[in-house]
Scaffold this motif. Sequence first.
Motif, PDB file in Angstrom:
ATOM      1  N   LEU A 272       0.845  -1.194   0.000  1.00 48.41           N
ATOM      2  CA  LEU A 272       0.000   0.000   0.000  1.00 48.41           C
ATOM      3  C   LEU A 272       0.883   1.249   0.000  1.00 48.41           C
ATOM      4  O   LEU A 272       0.693   2.184  -0.766  1.00 48.41           O
ATOM      5  CB  LEU A 272      -0.903  -0.008   1.238  1.00 48.41           C
ATOM      6  CG  LEU A 272      -1.948   1.086   1.293  1.00 48.41           C
ATOM      7  CD1 LEU A 272      -3.069   0.791   0.320  1.00 48.41           C
ATOM      8  CD2 LEU A 272      -2.508   1.222   2.703  1.00 48.41           C
ATOM      9  N   GLU A 273       1.855   1.215   0.887  1.00 51.73           N
ATOM     10  CA  GLU A 273       2.771   2.330   1.045  1.00 51.73           C
ATOM     11  C   GLU A 273       3.552   2.603  -0.245  1.00 51.73           C
ATOM     12  O   GLU A 273       3.804   3.737  -0.608  1.00 51.73           O
ATOM     13  CB  GLU A 273       3.726   1.952   2.178  1.00 51.73           C
ATOM     14  CG  GLU A 273       4.694   3.016   2.567  1.00 51.73           C
ATOM     15  CD  GLU A 273       4.270   3.702   3.848  1.00 51.73           C
ATOM     16  OE1 GLU A 273       3.672   3.029   4.689  1.00 51.73           O
ATOM     17  OE2 GLU A 273       4.537   4.900   3.970  1.00 51.73           O
ATOM     18  N   ASN A 288      -3.586   1.859  12.410  1.00 48.44           N
ATOM     19  CA  ASN A 288      -4.802   2.658  12.272  1.00 48.44           C
ATOM     20  C   ASN A 288      -4.601   4.150  12.536  1.00 48.44           C
ATOM     21  O   ASN A 288      -5.062   4.973  11.759  1.00 48.44           O
ATOM     22  CB  ASN A 288      -5.896   2.086  13.175  1.00 48.44           C
ATOM     23  CG  ASN A 288      -7.224   2.764  12.960  1.00 48.44           C
ATOM     24  OD1 ASN A 288      -7.631   3.007  11.822  1.00 48.44           O
ATOM     25  ND2 ASN A 288      -7.895   3.106  14.043  1.00 48.44           N
ATOM     26  N   PRO A 289      -3.898   4.534  13.622  1.00 45.79           N
ATOM     27  CA  PRO A 289      -3.726   5.971  13.858  1.00 45.79           C
ATOM     28  C   PRO A 289      -3.057   6.670  12.673  1.00 45.79           C
ATOM     29  O   PRO A 289      -3.484   7.748  12.263  1.00 45.79           O
ATOM     30  CB  PRO A 289      -2.842   6.021  15.105  1.00 45.79           C
ATOM     31  CG  PRO A 289      -3.075   4.716  15.780  1.00 45.79           C
ATOM     32  CD  PRO A 289      -3.338   3.714  14.693  1.00 45.79           C
ATOM     33  N   PRO A 295      -3.453  11.813   4.819  1.00 44.51           N
ATOM     34  CA  PRO A 295      -4.439  12.083   3.766  1.00 44.51           C
ATOM     35  C   PRO A 295      -4.285  11.197   2.535  1.00 44.51           C
ATOM     36  O   PRO A 295      -5.166  11.157   1.688  1.00 44.51           O
ATOM     37  CB  PRO A 295      -4.167  13.554   3.390  1.00 44.51           C
ATOM     38  CG  PRO A 295      -2.795  13.832   3.883  1.00 44.51           C
ATOM     39  CD  PRO A 295      -2.565  12.956   5.061  1.00 44.51           C
ATOM     40  N   ARG A 296      -3.168  10.487   2.440  1.00 44.32           N
ATOM     41  CA  ARG A 296      -2.991   9.612   1.274  1.00 44.32           C
ATOM     42  C   ARG A 296      -3.894   8.372   1.350  1.00 44.32           C
ATOM     43  O   ARG A 296      -4.087   7.672   0.368  1.00 44.32           O
ATOM     44  CB  ARG A 296      -1.538   9.140   1.176  1.00 44.32           C
ATOM     45  CG  ARG A 296      -0.559  10.238   0.795  1.00 44.32           C
ATOM     46  CD  ARG A 296       0.838   9.681   0.709  1.00 44.32           C
ATOM     47  NE  ARG A 296       1.273   9.167   2.013  1.00 44.32           N
ATOM     48  CZ  ARG A 296       2.272   8.310   2.170  1.00 44.32           C
ATOM     49  NH1 ARG A 296       2.922   7.829   1.125  1.00 44.32           N
ATOM     50  NH2 ARG A 296       2.631   7.908   3.374  1.00 44.32           N
ATOM     51  N   TYR A 297      -4.409   8.088   2.546  1.00 45.71           N
ATOM     52  CA  TYR A 297      -5.162   6.847   2.705  1.00 45.71           C
ATOM     53  C   TYR A 297      -6.589   7.090   3.179  1.00 45.71           C
ATOM     54  O   TYR A 297      -6.893   8.111   3.776  1.00 45.71           O
ATOM     55  CB  TYR A 297      -4.465   5.933   3.735  1.00 45.71           C
ATOM     56  CG  TYR A 297      -3.046   5.663   3.391  1.00 45.71           C
ATOM     57  CD1 TYR A 297      -2.725   5.066   2.171  1.00 45.71           C
ATOM     58  CD2 TYR A 297      -2.010   6.026   4.245  1.00 45.71           C
ATOM     59  CE1 TYR A 297      -1.411   4.828   1.828  1.00 45.71           C
ATOM     60  CE2 TYR A 297      -0.688   5.795   3.914  1.00 45.71           C
ATOM     61  CZ  TYR A 297      -0.397   5.191   2.702  1.00 45.71           C
ATOM     62  OH  TYR A 297       0.908   4.965   2.353  1.00 45.71           O
ATOM     63  N   GLN A 298      -7.428   6.118   2.911  1.00 48.68           N
ATOM     64  CA  GLN A 298      -8.760   6.125   3.489  1.00 48.68           C
ATOM     65  C   GLN A 298      -9.009   4.744   4.096  1.00 48.68           C
ATOM     66  O   GLN A 298      -8.618   3.729   3.539  1.00 48.68           O
ATOM     67  CB  GLN A 298      -9.806   6.441   2.421  1.00 48.68           C
ATOM     68  CG  GLN A 298      -9.767   5.481   1.240  1.00 48.68           C
ATOM     69  CD  GLN A 298     -10.829   5.778   0.213  1.00 48.68           C
ATOM     70  OE1 GLN A 298     -11.915   6.202   0.557  1.00 48.68           O
ATOM     71  NE2 GLN A 298     -10.525   5.540  -1.060  1.00 48.68           N
ATOM     72  N   VAL A 299      -9.638   4.750   5.263  1.00 50.15           N
ATOM     73  CA  VAL A 299      -9.962   3.485   5.908  1.00 50.15           C
ATOM     74  C   VAL A 299     -11.339   3.060   5.416  1.00 50.15           C
ATOM     75  O   VAL A 299     -12.294   3.835   5.473  1.00 50.15           O
ATOM     76  CB  VAL A 299      -9.935   3.634   7.443  1.00 50.15           C
ATOM     77  CG1 VAL A 299     -10.463   2.373   8.106  1.00 50.15           C
ATOM     78  CG2 VAL A 299      -8.520   3.931   7.908  1.00 50.15           C
ATOM     79  N   GLN A 536      -5.996   3.637  -1.053  1.00 55.22           N
ATOM     80  CA  GLN A 536      -5.433   4.941  -1.399  1.00 55.22           C
ATOM     81  C   GLN A 536      -6.609   5.919  -1.480  1.00 55.22           C
ATOM     82  O   GLN A 536      -7.702   5.540  -1.903  1.00 55.22           O
ATOM     83  CB  GLN A 536      -4.741   4.885  -2.768  1.00 55.22           C
ATOM     84  CG  GLN A 536      -3.756   3.735  -2.949  1.00 55.22           C
ATOM     85  CD  GLN A 536      -2.398   4.007  -2.313  1.00 55.22           C
ATOM     86  OE1 GLN A 536      -2.173   5.086  -1.756  1.00 55.22           O
ATOM     87  NE2 GLN A 536      -1.515   3.027  -2.375  1.00 55.22           N
ATOM     88  N   SER A 537      -6.368   7.164  -1.111  1.00 54.55           N
ATOM     89  CA  SER A 537      -7.469   8.142  -1.145  1.00 54.55           C
ATOM     90  C   SER A 537      -7.978   8.381  -2.557  1.00 54.55           C
ATOM     91  O   SER A 537      -9.106   8.824  -2.750  1.00 54.55           O
ATOM     92  CB  SER A 537      -7.015   9.482  -0.572  1.00 54.55           C
ATOM     93  OG  SER A 537      -6.583   9.301   0.732  1.00 54.55           O
ATOM     94  N   CYS A 538      -7.128   8.089  -3.540  1.00 53.28           N
ATOM     95  CA  CYS A 538      -7.545   8.363  -4.918  1.00 53.28           C
ATOM     96  C   CYS A 538      -8.478   7.275  -5.475  1.00 53.28           C
ATOM     97  O   CYS A 538      -8.859   7.330  -6.635  1.00 53.28           O
ATOM     98  CB  CYS A 538      -6.334   8.580  -5.811  1.00 53.28           C
ATOM     99  SG  CYS A 538      -4.999   7.402  -5.567  1.00 53.28           S
ATOM    100  N   VAL A 539      -8.826   6.275  -4.653  1.00 52.87           N
ATOM    101  CA  VAL A 539      -9.869   5.317  -5.043  1.00 52.87           C
ATOM    102  C   VAL A 539     -11.199   5.929  -4.617  1.00 52.87           C
ATOM    103  O   VAL A 539     -11.406   6.221  -3.438  1.00 52.87           O
ATOM    104  CB  VAL A 539      -9.677   3.953  -4.350  1.00 52.87           C
ATOM    105  CG1 VAL A 539     -10.851   3.029  -4.651  1.00 52.87           C
ATOM    106  CG2 VAL A 539      -8.373   3.315  -4.787  1.00 52.87           C
ATOM    107  N   LYS A 540     -12.097   6.153  -5.575  1.00 50.93           N
ATOM    108  CA  LYS A 540     -13.358   6.834  -5.267  1.00 50.93           C
ATOM    109  C   LYS A 540     -14.546   5.903  -5.462  1.00 50.93           C
ATOM    110  O   LYS A 540     -14.473   4.973  -6.267  1.00 50.93           O
ATOM    111  CB  LYS A 540     -13.538   8.043  -6.190  1.00 50.93           C
ATOM    112  CG  LYS A 540     -12.378   9.009  -6.177  1.00 50.93           C
ATOM    113  CD  LYS A 540     -12.360   9.788  -4.878  1.00 50.93           C
ATOM    114  CE  LYS A 540     -11.159  10.733  -4.848  1.00 50.93           C
ATOM    115  NZ  LYS A 540     -11.001  11.376  -3.546  1.00 50.93           N
ATOM    116  N   GLY A 541     -15.620   6.199  -4.759  1.00 50.85           N
ATOM    117  CA  GLY A 541     -16.884   5.515  -5.010  1.00 50.85           C
ATOM    118  C   GLY A 541     -16.994   4.111  -4.438  1.00 50.85           C
ATOM    119  O   GLY A 541     -17.803   3.311  -4.884  1.00 50.85           O
TER     120      GLY A 541
END
Lengths: 566, 319
Positions: A272-273, A288-289, A295-299, A536-541
């Motif tokens: 992922l990194e 998790n923290p 901001p690069r990631y979304q849980v 990754q945050s750039c995965v949407k929807g």
Amino acid sequence: MRSRFLTITARFLPAMLLLAACGSAPTQTAPSTPQATTSETAKQTADQAKAAVSQAQAGGTLVIVSDQKPSHLDPNLHSSRFTAMINMNTHDPLIWQPEPNKFVSGLAEKWEVSADQTTFTFHLRKDVKFHDGTPLNAEAVKQTWDRIVDPKTRALQVTNFANLDKYEVVDPYTIQIKFKVPNPRFLNAASVTTIAVQSPTAIQKLGDKYIMTPVGTGPFKVEGWPNENTLVLVKNPDYKWGPETLGRTGPAYIDKVVYKFVTEESTRSAALEKQEASVVENAARSLNPQYRSDPRYQVLTFKTSGIPQYWSFNVTRYPTNDLAVRQAFEYAIDKQKIADVAFFGTVTPGKGPLTDTNWAFWPDAKNYYPYDPKKAVQLLEQAGYTRNATTQIFEKDGKPVRIRLVTSSTNDQMRSAEMAQQMLKDVGIDLVVEGMVYDATVPRYANNDYEMGRLGLSGFDPDVLWLAFHSSQIKGGSQFNRTRIESKELDAMLDKGRSLSDPTERKQLYGQIQKQILDNAYGIFLWEDHYYWVGQSCVKGWAWDPSGSYMMHNVWLEGACRNIKE
Amino acid sequence: LRRYLTRRLLTLIPVVALVTFAVFLMLHMLPVDPVRMMIENEAGGSLQPVVSEQVSRQQYDEMKRQLGLDKPLLVQYGLFLYKASTGDLGRSFATRRSVVEMIAANAPSTVQLAVTGLGMAVVLGLVLGVVAALKRNTVIDAAVMGMAVTGLSLPSFWLGMMLILLISFQLGLLPVVSAAGWRGLILPALTLGLRGAAVLARLTRSSLIEILQQEYVRTAWAKGLPTRLVVFKHALRNALIPVVTVVGLQFGALLSGAVIVESVFGRPGLGSMAIQAILSKDFPVVQGAVLVLSLSYLLVNLLVDLTYPLIDPRIRLGG
């Protein structure tokens, strides 16, 4: 350069250290409880998905790195939760369930349920084709079901047809199924992929090979397995029968989904990194923290429905046969702390015998057994227990309040058990944690050689309680009644819950059942399981359906995510 | 030689039979029922029992019968042996694929990994060992031996992680998750090979030092032969016998290392196949994997024995 290396090391090392040693839990408390959950959020994500539709960009490859390698992909045959998630994108259910107990049209544009809940009639869309071009019709549904109920198939999903009377093709696009008894749960089955329709021609043609590359009607088709650890799905360009609740019904945005199966947690985190993964399944909870603040990631988390992870008190053995001991135990445990420390804030504390995501959850359950160590001590004293002067452990007739917990030896389970052990020691209860592999726990439970057992049961229907508390399940059946409670009253209620069809009536009855379980402190319901995935945050929807499968119908990729290579 | 080979190959049969029988017994002694395992399916600590209570006794028995688990243990084992002798290793409980097919699909990746790893181990081990022997008692020798001891003490699990951290993160040279082709092979093979290299380097050094003190080597020096010729033609060749033996033995360590390395790097292969099969109690696949792995270990060691006469013509493989 050096500083970058150090940050990465700092981020990467905790996972490795945890794996290596599983030593003392960090004292730092992780922030915030997980947000995304069930109906509310399912709706929320659907709304977000709708909003995202306008700016979506088509194309690109989504790389999912997962530890859950499917044995095969035939939704009718397996019973794996994780494989079912893939199937939700390669197959379509007959009807969709965007919120608990709310159904909308899927492959069936209309359906009827008889008043007594024994007969279900589905009217199929006429414009649907399987990935191999075979048209979908009632005959295809019939042949799929024929294959499931044929014992030679060894289809685990045959259970959805328990008490089957018959099913028949009414006209080319209508199929009707009848059960001998009311079966209110059948709509649930029809709304997931477990009995999903598959191409009869492909089953014929592919023979033995079929189950690795099944052919459905979903937004993605199974392209194949380039190697044993990689699975590729490609977009179905003809798809136009998606659920309206997702905002659009047409083909998916992304061209391709590549799954890579990697068992090692730290390798998945590293992928992922390093931008080798768009989404990681079962990511390192200890990070998790960082994941939450970067901001690069979304849980991407989902709270499952069913019975939370719990420890059942064995009511047939000393000292857990005493209600006072059980209640003292309940008051002594700080569940919030366990969720925050042992799980780094990735789970929520249990509230009662059902998760609050289950539609039959009884809200009053929340008022039971708040963390109150003083009250725990008081209860034991009132019940005639005295503290041993040297060990500080309560005892009665010279027998200490010593409870052996038989549990799984996974890191999560051990961390939480050890935390509980410390909390209990403070109130004079001696908890002996016996962690072992799941297989080894089975004979311990079967031989009644434990005071406490562990279990977590997921299920969309509150009937899952039947498995855990019905007296028939002590020695027989699933043997999941590790409380070993034999209560005629509880049995009667649990049996009745299965036969009722009116949801309001059922909900009320299950409320009483939950009350009964809590009043008697049959188990301590510790935490509600959450899938913990990071993207990754750039995965949407990204969206989850209420059964806990993700739906990639509307997933699209932005910026850096378009460059992730398979 | 043919008689020797036939005899050696024939002795493989009882050994493999014994190994598989031991594994077979161990599997069946587990307090767990594979049919139940299939039905229950644990997901993230949470069981998915939706199915189990409703699978009727009849269906359960039918599944057992189809999987052949209803027969007495010895009969089951006998059937396995009989079928194995005809080249049929049964079908996987979980994937329902033929075990032979699964092995065929997974083996190339493991062979590639093991051969590359072994190759790295041999090359690195020999070079370092020779260097250390020639520069005996110098800083170079100490450095090489220090590295060897370190290499030996590092668990491959940790080493793999460190290599990922260093080479993939710090230098950004190679992908983390094993990619197709040689790029994906380097890190896993290195992880696997370093340990063997350490063993071989130490052994080559001590063996070579011993040989270099022999009289015939001294004679060679005295004749004024160049160092290259003395070391490589006269000394190293004789020093190789114990080294080659250890290479064969190291192959076993390599195979067990492959299991770990494959899961660290997410590589397909026999190791990850076996692990998954063990976890899901997929008996036929575990049996098949053990059969193939033990057989390959035995064959490699046979191969090692066959190379002895090549290295030292005085050795004859007698019948």
